[in-house]
Scaffold this motif. Sequence first.
Motif, short mmCIF file in Angstrom:
data_model
loop_
_atom_site.label_atom_id
_atom_site.label_comp_id
_atom_site.label_asym_id
_atom_site.label_seq_id
_atom_site.Cartn_x
_atom_site.Cartn_y
_atom_site.Cartn_z
N VAL A 195 0.85 -1.19 0.00
CA VAL A 195 0.00 0.00 0.00
C VAL A 195 0.88 1.24 0.00
N ASP A 196 0.67 2.13 -0.99
CA ASP A 196 1.42 3.37 -1.09
C ASP A 196 0.62 4.48 -0.43
N ILE A 197 1.05 4.89 0.76
CA ILE A 197 0.34 5.90 1.52
C ILE A 197 0.22 7.22 0.76
N THR A 198 1.29 7.61 0.05
CA THR A 198 1.25 8.89 -0.65
C THR A 198 0.20 8.89 -1.75
N SER A 199 -0.04 7.72 -2.34
CA SER A 199 -1.07 7.62 -3.37
C SER A 199 -2.47 7.84 -2.81
#
Length: 566
Positions: free
Chosen positions: A116-120
């Motif tokens: 999971v890419d938090i910034t996305s």
Amino acid sequence: MAKIVVDPITRIEGHLRIEAEIEDGKIKDAWSSSTMFRGIEKILKGRDPRDAWYWTQRFCGVCTTVHSIASIRAVEDALKIKIPPNAQLIRNIIIGIQGVQDHVIHFYHLHALDWVDITSALKADPVKTASLAASISDWPNNSATHFKAVQEKLNAFVGTGRLGPFANAYWGHPAYKLPPEANLMATAHYLEALEWQKEVIKIHAILGSKNPHPQTFLVGGMSIPVDPDSQNALNADRLITIKRLLAKAQDFVEKVYIPDLLAIASFYKDWAAIGGGVGNFLSYGEFPDPINGNLWFPPGAIMNKDISKVLPLDQQKVTEYVDHSWYEYQDAKGKGLHPWKGESEAKYTGPKPPYEFLDTDKKYSWVKAPRYDEAAMEVGPLARILVAYVAGHKESKAAVDMVLGKLGVGPAALFSTLGRTAARGIDALLIARQTPVWLDALIANIGKGDYRIHANEMWDPKTWPAEASGYGWHEAPRGALGHWIKIKDQKIYNYQAVVPSTWNASPRDAKGQRGPYEAALVGTPVAKPDQPLEILRTIHSFDPCLACAVHVTDATGNELVRVKVS
């Protein structure tokens, strides 16, 4: 050929170092090294066996119940003690909810950020996120309002520049595949899981007086009194509270964890062919029936990925090698020792820090190399679920078939990093559904007037034989855990614990066989060697707990701390 080092591996318990050789964008070889030393077995020598559980649970602050139960079972096996049904049911509930909570924490807080890419998530549309979430679950918080609030909270958090657990990650890495809405949904559930786990583990406070490290375990049963009419015992009010908390646990697993697991996995199906490892799997089985002692999860071994049969276990086939570990066997060089004969004589021969690489041709880890019938074995939820599935455990078969069916893959996909992660979710689901069954059985037994909680026979050391040996097996959340004890003249003569992360993090043995971490990394693609996200994915899929396998020492031999008792 490039060689890289990841040290320390973060989002685990304890210190783990991985060295890997990369060729043509894939890992050609790998070495797993723990940089801590464990010495509690030596501390136990000469002590009262009935106290061992209290000491061994301090191996770790995460695996908070597992060493207690394995230690108690070892002593009960040595002294041939049979515990009352109420005690067995309470133990099942305590270790059951520990497993469910542990798996949820691992999925969201230790492993999710590998996928999971938090910034996305900051770019997601909350309305579309709510639509996605509603398509997979009817969880009450899956609303656009909730997701917008989470996104605003995340924005404010990022704006402070103090990112805590989200700092120093490989955000924007090309291996991330989730769309922004899936990333926001997973991030929201990451935060919800923090609150959820804090609530459900209150069961330990009710049944064990505290968490971590419950205090009511006892050789021969449990020390918590049972009386439905007493305010100072396990009574009707407390049983109802436990029932409510178990329902809360099951609800979250069924409506949040499993849907998120399936949603995330659907974007990473290529990882069903990565991280297969040694191909041998060991499960001790777990959750004894309070009447006949049969295990709800069946024990057994699967060799060479052969899912046509489960082999029966023989504890005499467990050995530990130290040919590539910083220990020394006095009279067994190049041989494996059974835990009853085990030794933990530390002898560090590695380089003095700071150093770039370890000499992996020699000794390179504080973890020993356990072997079963001379083979390296993977332990953990994948092993547990595979053995149960092949053995015909109906609940496991139904859950595995459901997950594989929704992902559109076959059983062979389980032999992978993705399969390891999926098996952990399946394990949590099965235990979350079964734990209320044990609570109902406990309530029914108490309702019949059976308040027995402890077996008094063999409690008095004067009744013990002059010498006795026993072992206690437990399927901890991270896998097969074994404690072996030898008792002589009412005192501990020898004690050895072979823990899940010792199996999985083991270095080479005398034959050069890789341990499970090492074998699983071979062939793993690495897009950016300076940002080895893929290494984290496979290693985290095992849920390492190196604190259980080793404890800290100074490589230079200097005293770190002195504890005085006045």
